[in-house]
Design a protein around this motif. Structure first.
Motif, PDB file in Angstrom:
ATOM      1  N   THR A   1      10.126   6.093   7.430  1.00 15.36           N
ATOM      2  CA  THR A   1      10.296   5.490   6.115  1.00 15.36           C
ATOM      3  C   THR A   1      10.045   3.992   6.190  1.00 15.36           C
ATOM      4  O   THR A   1       9.343   3.417   5.348  1.00 15.36           O
ATOM      5  CB  THR A   1      11.716   5.757   5.568  1.00 15.36           C
ATOM      6  OG1 THR A   1      11.954   7.150   5.582  1.00 15.36           O
ATOM      7  CG2 THR A   1      11.858   5.226   4.155  1.00 15.36           C
ATOM      8  N   ALA A   2      10.615   3.367   7.203  1.00 11.43           N
ATOM      9  CA  ALA A   2      10.452   1.917   7.352  1.00 11.43           C
ATOM     10  C   ALA A   2       8.981   1.561   7.558  1.00 11.43           C
ATOM     11  O   ALA A   2       8.456   0.630   6.941  1.00 11.43           O
ATOM     12  CB  ALA A   2      11.292   1.417   8.518  1.00 11.43           C
ATOM     13  N   LEU A   3       8.307   2.331   8.408  1.00 10.17           N
ATOM     14  CA  LEU A   3       6.899   2.062   8.693  1.00 10.17           C
ATOM     15  C   LEU A   3       6.056   2.248   7.426  1.00 10.17           C
ATOM     16  O   LEU A   3       5.264   1.367   7.048  1.00 10.17           O
ATOM     17  CB  LEU A   3       6.406   3.004   9.798  1.00 10.17           C
ATOM     18  CG  LEU A   3       4.973   2.799  10.288  1.00 10.17           C
ATOM     19  CD1 LEU A   3       4.803   1.403  10.861  1.00 10.17           C
ATOM     20  CD2 LEU A   3       4.611   3.834  11.352  1.00 10.17           C
ATOM     21  N   ALA A   4       6.257   3.377   6.739  1.00  9.25           N
ATOM     22  CA  ALA A   4       5.466   3.670   5.541  1.00  9.25           C
ATOM     23  C   ALA A   4       5.760   2.667   4.430  1.00  9.25           C
ATOM     24  O   ALA A   4       4.838   2.104   3.820  1.00  9.25           O
ATOM     25  CB  ALA A   4       5.759   5.093   5.065  1.00  9.25           C
ATOM     26  N   ALA A   5       7.049   2.416   4.179  1.00 11.60           N
ATOM     27  CA  ALA A   5       7.428   1.482   3.124  1.00 11.60           C
ATOM     28  C   ALA A   5       6.890   0.092   3.427  1.00 11.60           C
ATOM     29  O   ALA A   5       6.410  -0.616   2.531  1.00 11.60           O
ATOM     30  CB  ALA A   5       8.945   1.453   2.974  1.00 11.60           C
ATOM     31  N   GLY A   6       6.934  -0.277   4.698  1.00 14.79           N
ATOM     32  CA  GLY A   6       6.422  -1.581   5.102  1.00 14.79           C
ATOM     33  C   GLY A   6       4.931  -1.697   4.819  1.00 14.79           C
ATOM     34  O   GLY A   6       4.463  -2.698   4.255  1.00 14.79           O
ATOM     35  N   LEU A   7       4.178  -0.661   5.173  1.00 16.84           N
ATOM     36  CA  LEU A   7       2.727  -0.674   4.964  1.00 16.84           C
ATOM     37  C   LEU A   7       2.400  -0.726   3.471  1.00 16.84           C
ATOM     38  O   LEU A   7       1.507  -1.460   3.042  1.00 16.84           O
ATOM     39  CB  LEU A   7       2.087   0.554   5.617  1.00 16.84           C
ATOM     40  CG  LEU A   7       2.143   0.558   7.147  1.00 16.84           C
ATOM     41  CD1 LEU A   7       1.575   1.855   7.709  1.00 16.84           C
ATOM     42  CD2 LEU A   7       1.379  -0.642   7.699  1.00 16.84           C
ATOM     43  N   VAL A   8       3.146   0.073   2.668  1.00 23.17           N
ATOM     44  CA  VAL A   8       2.936   0.070   1.213  1.00 23.17           C
ATOM     45  C   VAL A   8       3.235  -1.315   0.642  1.00 23.17           C
ATOM     46  O   VAL A   8       2.448  -1.877  -0.130  1.00 23.17           O
ATOM     47  CB  VAL A   8       3.820   1.146   0.544  1.00 23.17           C
ATOM     48  CG1 VAL A   8       3.846   0.954  -0.962  1.00 23.17           C
ATOM     49  CG2 VAL A   8       3.312   2.539   0.895  1.00 23.17           C
ATOM     50  N   ALA A   9       4.368  -1.872   1.060  1.00 23.20           N
ATOM     51  CA  ALA A   9       4.786  -3.168   0.519  1.00 23.20           C
ATOM     52  C   ALA A   9       3.777  -4.252   0.865  1.00 23.20           C
ATOM     53  O   ALA A   9       3.430  -5.093   0.030  1.00 23.20           O
ATOM     54  CB  ALA A   9       6.172  -3.526   1.054  1.00 23.20           C
ATOM     55  N   VAL A  10       3.298  -4.212   2.103  1.00 25.33           N
ATOM     56  CA  VAL A  10       2.328  -5.225   2.525  1.00 25.33           C
ATOM     57  C   VAL A  10       1.053  -5.134   1.686  1.00 25.33           C
ATOM     58  O   VAL A  10       0.474  -6.143   1.269  1.00 25.33           O
ATOM     59  CB  VAL A  10       2.006  -5.068   4.037  1.00 25.33           C
ATOM     60  CG1 VAL A  10       0.764  -5.857   4.407  1.00 25.33           C
ATOM     61  CG2 VAL A  10       3.183  -5.538   4.870  1.00 25.33           C
ATOM     62  N   THR A  11       0.614  -3.898   1.405  1.00 27.90           N
ATOM     63  CA  THR A  11      -0.612  -3.705   0.636  1.00 27.90           C
ATOM     64  C   THR A  11      -0.430  -4.133  -0.824  1.00 27.90           C
ATOM     65  O   THR A  11      -1.363  -4.626  -1.457  1.00 27.90           O
ATOM     66  CB  THR A  11      -1.031  -2.217   0.677  1.00 27.90           C
ATOM     67  OG1 THR A  11      -0.827  -1.747   2.002  1.00 27.90           O
ATOM     68  CG2 THR A  11      -2.485  -2.044   0.306  1.00 27.90           C
TER      69      THR A  11
END
Lengths: 254, 266
Positions: B94-104
């Motif tokens: 979740t942290a990895l996916a949410a982080g990638l989404v947020a960065v984009t």
């Protein structure tokens, strides 16, 4: 009678809504050997863990004599193979000790010359003796043993109990042992406490073995028999350690 | 000193700093079977980066905070009856996916995502080196100070309590140190390979060690060798630096395992 070393007063302990210990009152005085027996799940180990402060009482309290030195031998200690640990290094945790001190305490625990071995390479009997050695390091006034003979065969267990008796004589410490091993209760026990959530009965080994509460608990499995180890210094047994003890044992049906 | 020497020297210093910090902590990660825990904490770093960019904070403290929060959240979840690997599986990805989404989503920010995922050791600045060595010194000092208590708590919590040590406090020390290592290793190997740097050098040192201290020292030595060797290999073969460092560590692991196997037979 002198003040107790440690006492449980109205000790009640709940874990996850389940009552493990219910209003337990036990006093341990200097120099006595107390064996706590009880079926699995009777709260024996939890009681010992409460004595060392590892679990908090839900109500009631544990009273300790000021400055009480406690030696603790846990039920099981699984040392992961990923951790290299020599016997000498293990003894020096958490306080570093001198080589001579380590050798001396190993001798006392009946495990001489094991200092350089890896903990994971020891046999069951050697391992228990090293745990005992560690518990003896601070010259405890109270020695707590949780199923210390688990995994030992009967001669091995008898030899271990004999060693505990000698340690008691040498150090004058009180000993509290937990055992579900009903066939082997030390004859040297001054008192046996039968625990099943609460104290069912207590007294000398013979009195407890005759008590109806004890028979009700253990009657089916062992036909109510409480076996005692007697030591008679006649012949040798070879155990998994370097020197043999002189003794024989006989089961006494009480 | 010409430019080439300069950035390589900086890279070497950064790699050495991270290797030294990761060694003693990595030993505990191995002994306590926390490899996946380390990975989850590292993944949280991406979320930290996104947070820093979104709120205009400095990257390092934001990553530190996210890593700490992740570690505490996982501890709290396992206390509520989730199995450890389930809790980690949920939180880590979740942290990895949410982080990638947020960065984009932060479209106006031009960001080299690959640098965060796999590290960019050749781009470390002088200031980065100061933070890395500061963090490394903190972690080494913390683990050295608590060493006996940490060891005993790892062996057996009850034994620790009987010796007057609170195992939960020691666990917190490890969690804190882990967050610091993640924060300082981010730039060097990136979030996806931090766990490798924690686990592989101690695992490689295990066959050669007879005491916990020996294993930590060995891990430090092998970690440093991996950092320098990986840097050299990346330069010679023109490969990405972070993965080259991890590959070097893996080669060392195979070598020490062979040596350990031979010793046992001999």
């Amino acid at each position: 009678m002198s003040a107790p070393l440690i006492a449980a007063r109205d000790l009640t302990l709940r874990l996850g809504g389940k009552v493990i210990l219910d209003d337990v009152n036990v006093e341990i005085t200097a120099g006595e050997i107390v064996t706590i027996v009880g079926p699995n799940g009777s709260g024996k180990s939890t009681f010992l863990r409460a004595l060392i402060g590892a679990v908090r009482p839900s109500s009631g309290k544990i009273e300790r004599a000021p400055g009480l030195r406690v030696g603790y031998v846990p039920q099981k200690l699984a040392i992961d193979r990923s951790m290299p640990m020599s016997v000498r290094r293990f003894l020096g945790l958490p306080r570093r000790i001198k080589r001579a001190e380590a050798d001396q305490v190993l001798e006392r625990a009946g495990a001489p010359g094991l200092g350089d071995r890896q903990m994971t390479d020891l046999s069951g009997g050697q391992f228990q003796r090293v745990l005992l050695a560690r518990a003896l390091l601070e010259r405890p006034q109270l020695l707590l043993l949780d199923e210390a003979t688990q995994g030992l065969d009967q001669p091995g267990a008898a030899a271990f109990y004999r060693r505990i008796e000698e340690v008691r004589q040498e150090l004058g410490c009180a000993v509290v042992m937990v055992s579900h091993d009903l066939h082997v209760v030390m004859a040297a026990s001054d008192r046996v406490i039968c625990l099943n959530g609460h104290v069912c009965c207590q007294g000398t080994p013979e009195i407890v073995a005759d008590a109806p509460e004890y028979r009700a608990l253990f009657g089916t499995g062992t036909k109510g028999a409480l076996a005692l180890y007697r030591h008679r210094h006649t012949h040798d047994h070879d155990h998994d350690h370097d020197h043999a003890h002189d003794h024989s044992h006989e089961d006494v049906q009480a | 000193m010409n430019l080439l020497d300069d950035f390589l020297v900086r890279a070497a210093l950064a790699g050495l700093g991270v290797a030294l910090a990761a060694a003693p902590l990595g030993c505990f990660v191995v002994w306590r079977r926390m490899a996946y825990f380390g990975e989850a904490t590292a993944h949280a770093a991406v979320l930290g980066v996104a947070l820093a960019l979104g709120l205009g904070l400095a990257v390092m403290p934001a990553v530190l905070g996210a890593a700490l929060l992740m570690a505490l959240a996982v501890s709290a979840m396992t206390g509520r009856g989730f199995a450890m690997d389930t809790a980690l599986g949920v939180m880590s990805h979740t942290a990895l996916a949410a982080g990638l989404v947020a960065v984009t989503l932060l479209a106006d920010v031009r960001l080299d995502l690959m640098a965060f995922l796999f590290g960019d050791i050749l781009a470390v600045t002088r200031w980065d080196i100061v933070t890395i060595w500061g963090g490394a010194a903190l972690v080494v000092a913390l683990t050295a100070w608590r060493w006996p208590a940490l060891l005993l708590s790892t062996l057996n919590p009850d034994l620790a309590r009987a010796g007057g040590i609170d195992p939960r406090r020691e666990e917190l020390v490890l969690t804190l140190a882990l967050a610091v290592v993640v924060a300082v290793a981010l730039k060097v190997v990136g979030v996806l390979l931090i766990a490798a740097l924690l686990v592989i050098p101690p695992a490689a040192a295990r066959p050669l060690a007879a005491t916990p201290e020996g294993m930590a020292a060995g891990a430090a030595g092998l970690g440093a060798t991996s950092a320098l060797g990986g840097l050299w290999a990346a330069f010679v073969f023109d490969t990405p630096t972070g993965p080259s460092i991890v590959c070097t560590a893996a080669v060392l692991f195979v070598l020490t395992s062979l040596v350990g196997g031979l010793r046992k037979r001999g």
